[in-house]
Design an enzyme around this catalytic site. Structure first.
Site, mmCIF file in Angstrom:
data_model
loop_
_atom_site.group_PDB
_atom_site.id
_atom_site.type_symbol
_atom_site.label_atom_id
_atom_site.label_comp_id
_atom_site.label_asym_id
_atom_site.label_seq_id
_atom_site.Cartn_x
_atom_site.Cartn_y
_atom_site.Cartn_z
ATOM 1 N N ASP A 57 0.858 -1.177 0.000
ATOM 2 C CA ASP A 57 0.000 0.000 0.000
ATOM 3 C C ASP A 57 0.901 1.236 0.000
ATOM 4 O O ASP A 57 1.568 1.519 0.999
ATOM 5 C CB ASP A 57 -0.903 -0.030 1.247
ATOM 6 N N HIS A 58 0.907 1.976 -1.111
ATOM 7 C CA HIS A 58 1.829 3.093 -1.242
ATOM 8 C C HIS A 58 1.470 4.268 -0.332
ATOM 9 O O HIS A 58 2.254 5.216 -0.205
ATOM 10 C CB HIS A 58 1.864 3.560 -2.702
ATOM 11 N N ARG A 59 0.294 4.240 0.304
ATOM 12 C CA ARG A 59 -0.032 5.280 1.278
ATOM 13 C C ARG A 59 0.772 5.108 2.566
ATOM 14 O O ARG A 59 1.059 6.084 3.269
ATOM 15 C CB ARG A 59 -1.526 5.241 1.619
ATOM 16 N N ILE A 87 3.609 2.764 2.741
ATOM 17 C CA ILE A 87 4.975 2.298 2.471
ATOM 18 C C ILE A 87 5.467 2.930 1.178
ATOM 19 O O ILE A 87 4.731 2.974 0.179
ATOM 20 C CB ILE A 87 4.993 0.759 2.354
#
Length: 566
Positions: free
Chosen positions: A538-540, A542
């Site tokens: 999850d780019h939010r 990590i």
């Protein structure tokens, strides 16, 4: 005369709620749960029911007043009440039957003596001691976490059966597991409120049990006698014979998806009780749309549940509210023979979860290969010991142990994004889910405290959970509490894939098929057993640097498992 003050109950901390309707007047006789006033906050309206029965002696509020919890609404006289009109009618009837026109009213009155002493007698202490009555206890569906409307696939008892504490009453099946509901007490089944094929949620009645008989106390007998007297003396209200009944409030609040936000609909013509109206308001349902199946068309709670169930299972006919264009329907039969087959519940649930995760989580996937040549050599050397222990040791226990170490080294991966989007919830435990492919679909049992277990313990537990998954015996607890997931294609094949994050986790590791590739050792190319890894996150929560460090650490541990001892 016994006067009781009726006050505003707990209204969730709301203060200054406006009185929009007073449902009773001085002199009215009110029943238990009958609506007294209707209050309206800035978002909803609510009825205040009477906690007791009695006669209104005074009203302390007016329309337009603003009330808070604890404010006095009115006074109730809870003493016994005689209906003078009914008494006169009975007296006149007695006089006519006696055919004595000259008989005075005082002589006719003894024929309708309403004194308590002639209606009931209090038993002697000896009779009380010898009196017994059965005790009935309702057994309800226990807390099942977030699961609701779970299918009842088996009812294990019948009316008249004797059950012991711990005996199974029903078997429930969720999208991913089945569970038995045991009896908390021993007793005899006197009624069943649930049937096979129905759906159940926490708190719903299953059945009623007759427990061990207990002596009736003198206090209970006296209370029963008093109740009988009050029921004789209290006025009898007949049930309305019309198909509609005026509601105690003038409008119900419903949640509207339009831009107006909230909408009030007139429900005066709806025949439903206060409890049903309250439930409809709480769930945001327009009660005027519901068809009643009760006596004379009365709407009952089951009608609300049936309406909601039909609405949830109905096939959508319009574009999705998310704004995503709907895939057009195609008649594939025009091109040749086709066969329709329904998806299993597990398959449908997996599809919904993956779709929700894909729409809500910005996915990024990073790839790497791990040299597990030494690990494989060591694993094969354990074959004889594994047979003695009665377990089969695969690469998965080593992957679990290595991932646990990587999660401890990189705590962002062992966290979840808070619902407010402003905080990370760091978990102080390491629970890892393993995706298991079953004939009915994909399930993810969770192994707890992976970092505290040995390779042998992990090997035994993975085999046990995988078998439970294939036998459809996983419980809800077996699939909750995961921090990270491993999805291994094993020998199925493939050189890599992009697994979807199993929210609310923030990352998932995809493992593909082992292959032998040339690896440069500094002086020459040598054959090496390379394991393809795909890390989706999850780019939010990590970023790329976090993911790079995680994979670098993980591949290093897998290449030299002695690092796990450091």
């Amino acid at each position: 005369m016994s006067i009781e003050l009726i006050k505003v109950p707990d209204i969730g901390g709301t203060e200054g709620v406006e009185v929009i309707e007073i449902c009773v007047a001085v002199g009215d006789q009110v029943e238990l749960e009958q609506s007294l006033v209707v209050l309206e906050s800035d978002k909803a309206s609510m009825e205040v029911p009477s906690p007791i029965a009695g006669t209104v002696t005074s009203i302390k509020i007016s329309d337009g007043d603003e009330l808070s919890e604890g404010d006095v609404i009115l006074e109730l006289d809870t003493g016994p009440v005689l209906d003078d009109v009914d008494i006169d009618a009975v007296r006149s009837e007695v006089l006519l039957e006696s055919e004595s026109e000259s008989e005075s009213e005082s002589e006719a009155e003894p024929a309708i003596d309403f004194s308590i002493s002639e209606k009931t007698t209090t038993p002697s202490p000896s009779a009380v001691d010898q009196s017994f009555e059965p005790k009935i206890e309702m057994i309800s569906v226990p807390d099942m976490g977030d699961a609701e409307n779970v299918d009842v696939i088996e009812v294990c008892v019948n009316i008249g059966d004797e059950v012991a504490e711990g005996d199974s009453l029903i078997v429930l099946e969720t999208d991913k597991a089945s569970m038995e509901v045991p009896s908390p007490v021993a007793g005899k089944v006197v009624s069943l409120a649930i049937q096979e094929g129905a759906t159940a949620s926490a708190g719903m009645e299953i059945l009623q049990l007759e427990l061990a008989k207990t002596p009736i106390t003198a206090t209970e007998v006296e209370s029963s006698a008093n109740s009988l007297d009050e029921s004789v003396e209290a006025p009898v209200k007949s049930e309305p014979i019309t198909t509609t009944q005026p509601a105690p409030m003038s409008a119900d609040v419903i949640v509207n998806s339009s831009s107006s936000g909230e909408k009030f609909l007139n429900s005066d013509s709806v025949y439903a009780g206060p409890a049903v109206r309250r439930l409809a308001r709480e769930i945001g349902l327009d009660i005027t749309l519901v068809e009643g199946t009760g006596p004379r068309g009365r709407i009952v709670k089951d009608d609300l549940k049936l309406y909601i169930k039909k609405a949830l299972t109905a096939t959508p006919t319009t574009t999705a509210t998310s704004g995503i264009p709907r895939i057009p329907d195609i008649d594939f039969g025009q091109f040749g023979d086709v066969k329709l087959e329904s998806l299993s519940k597990i398959h449908r649930a997996t599809a919904q979860n993956m779709h929700r995760s894909w729409l809500n989580v910005p996915h990024v996937t990073q790839f790497d290969d791990a040299d597990i040549s030494d690990l494989e050599e060591f694993r094969k050397s354990l074959k004889a010991e594994a047979e003695q222990r009665g377990v089969k040791i695969t690469p998965l226990p080593f992957l679990l142990k290595a991932c646990a170490a990587a999660l401890r080294e990189n705590p962002k991966f062992n966290a979840s994004l808070h619902t407010d989007g402003q905080q990370l919830v760091y978990k102080q435990y390491v629970n890892i889910g393993i995706a298991v492919d079953t004939p009915l679909g994909l399930v993810v049992p969770v192994i707890r405290d992976v970092d505290k277990k040995s390779i042998w313990e992990l090997a035994a537990e993975t085999i046990r959970l995988a078998q439970k998954a294939k036998d459809r015996k996983l419980k809800i607890d077996d699939m909750q509490g995961g921090c990270f997931t491993i999805s291994s294609l094993g020998s199925i094949g493939g050189q890599g894939f992009t697994p979807i994050v199993n929210t609310p986790e923030v990352a998932i590791l995809g493992v593909s098929k082992l292959s032998v590739k040339p690896l440069w050792n500094g002086s020459e190319f040598v054959p090496a057993k390379m394991l393809p890894l795909s890390l989706s996150y999850d780019h939010r929560a990590i970023n790329g640097g976090d993911a790079g460090r995680f994979l670098t650490y993980l591949t290093a541990v897998l290449a030299d498992i002695r690092r796990l001892a450091l």
